[in-house]
Design an enzyme around this catalytic site. Structure first.
Site, PDB file in Angstrom:
ATOM      1  N   ASP A 108      10.946   6.638  11.643  1.00 37.22           N
ATOM      2  CA  ASP A 108       9.714   5.971  10.766  1.00 37.22           C
ATOM      3  C   ASP A 108       9.350   7.509  10.201  1.00 37.22           C
ATOM      4  OD1 ASP A 108       6.818   6.040  10.388  1.00 37.22           O
ATOM      5  OD2 ASP A 108       6.183   4.694  11.883  1.00 37.22           O
ATOM      6  N   ARG A 165       0.997  -1.274   0.426  1.00 36.76           N
ATOM      7  CA  ARG A 165      -0.071   0.093   0.385  1.00 36.76           C
ATOM      8  C   ARG A 165       1.157   1.287   0.023  1.00 36.76           C
ATOM      9  NH1 ARG A 165      -0.642   3.277   4.719  1.00 36.76           N
ATOM     10  NH2 ARG A 165       0.028   1.659   7.154  1.00 36.76           N
TER      11      ARG A 165
END
Length: 293
Positions: free
Chosen positions: A199, A99
């Site tokens: 992240d 995704r």
């Protein structure tokens, strides 16, 4: 320095905080929510829904009534006035474990976003890559071989784009050519020593890169040579992304995870939004997209 909880949200997969027009905007990617918060009280002042999973978003134009969204395998525009969703482009790969993930607007008005391909077999190359949707709505694949794209952001000092691959625990930097292609790819940083992949990322005005160390419960700042200059332990397990905001761009907002599907935590602040004041640095407003919608 002070760390406080902002409001009482408990997000499943908090991501992509953006300071825009005096509000903190963010996503709950698993729930398909786009939220705007009052930066002082944490009160929810706007809420929109889109098909989950969401990856990232950016505002389009100066009116503030349209956002560009990364959905599972396509980029779409969400009209905030009427809630209508328009598909803009679809990537060249499809898989149940693939995704679109993090993204950002670039200074030329284009939208950059990348994929995450998880649960791969040992030695299996990741599908997808890094994509740029230009202002004429043409989609360009600008890099590949990235397992989990996170934290794309541009250094305000030298203009280089930095992109994390959380799966490989690295951050690369690129020069952005005049035609929008990425050139001169360089390794900026490895985060193995911190027991976490990087992240979400953001830059301060001095060119320091801040990243959320999602498996370590901390955020860290690195100078332009990739040396650690600041470490802040947080009262939660999985910080996911961060941005500067506030009236002087001197507050640091951090989103977190309670249940991403792969990461889980059940502490009192897991899934919360944190506000850090007195960190000693300032950020810059993000650009907006200028897509011809």
């Amino acid at each position: 320095m002070n760390i406080q909880r902002l409001g009482d949200l408990k997000l499943a997969l908090g991501e992509c905080p953006i300071w825009h027009e005096g509000r903190l905007w963010l996503l709950d990617c698993r729930q398909g929510l786009i939220l705007a918060l009052d930066p002082d009280s944490g009160e929810e002042v706007a809420r929109y829904e889109a098909p989950a999973p969401l990856g990232s978003f950016a505002f389009n134009g100066d009116e503030g009534d349209c956002i560009v969204l990364s959905l599972k395998e396509e980029i779409a525009a969400l009209n905030l006035r009427d809630g209508s969703l328009r598909s803009l482009a679809r990537i060249d790969a499809s898989h149940q474990h693939l995704r679109l993930n993090d993204g950002t607007a670039l200074a030329d008005g284009s939208f950059l976003t990348g994929t995450m391909h998880v649960f791969r077999e040992p030695g299996e190359a990741p599908l997808g890559g890094l994509y740029r949707l230009d202002t004429g709505l043409r989609l360009h694949k600008v890099d590949e071989g990235l397992g989990i794209v996170n934290g794309p952001c541009v250094n305000p000092v030298n203009g280089r784009l930095h992109v994390a691959d959380s799966a490989e625990r690295v951050i690369h930097s690129y020069a952005i050519a005049a035609d929008g292609t990425l050139v001169d790819k360089q390794l900026f940083l490895r985060t193995d020593a911190y027991d976490s992949g990087p992240d979400g990322c953001t830059f301060d005005s001095e060119g320091g890169l801040w990243t959320a160390l999602v498996r370590t419960g901390a955020i860290a700042r690195f100078d332009m040579q990739g040396s650690l200059t600041r470490w802040i332990d947080l009262p939660l397990a999985h910080p996911s992304a961060l941005c500067f905001g506030g009236p002087d761009m001197a507050d640091l907002f951090v989103t977190s995870i309670s249940d991403s599907g792969r990461l889980h935590a059940s502490g009192p602040l897991d899934g919360a939004v944190l506000k850090l004041t007195g960190v000693g640095f300032r950020g810059n407003p993000r650009p907006v997209c200028r897509l011809a919608l």
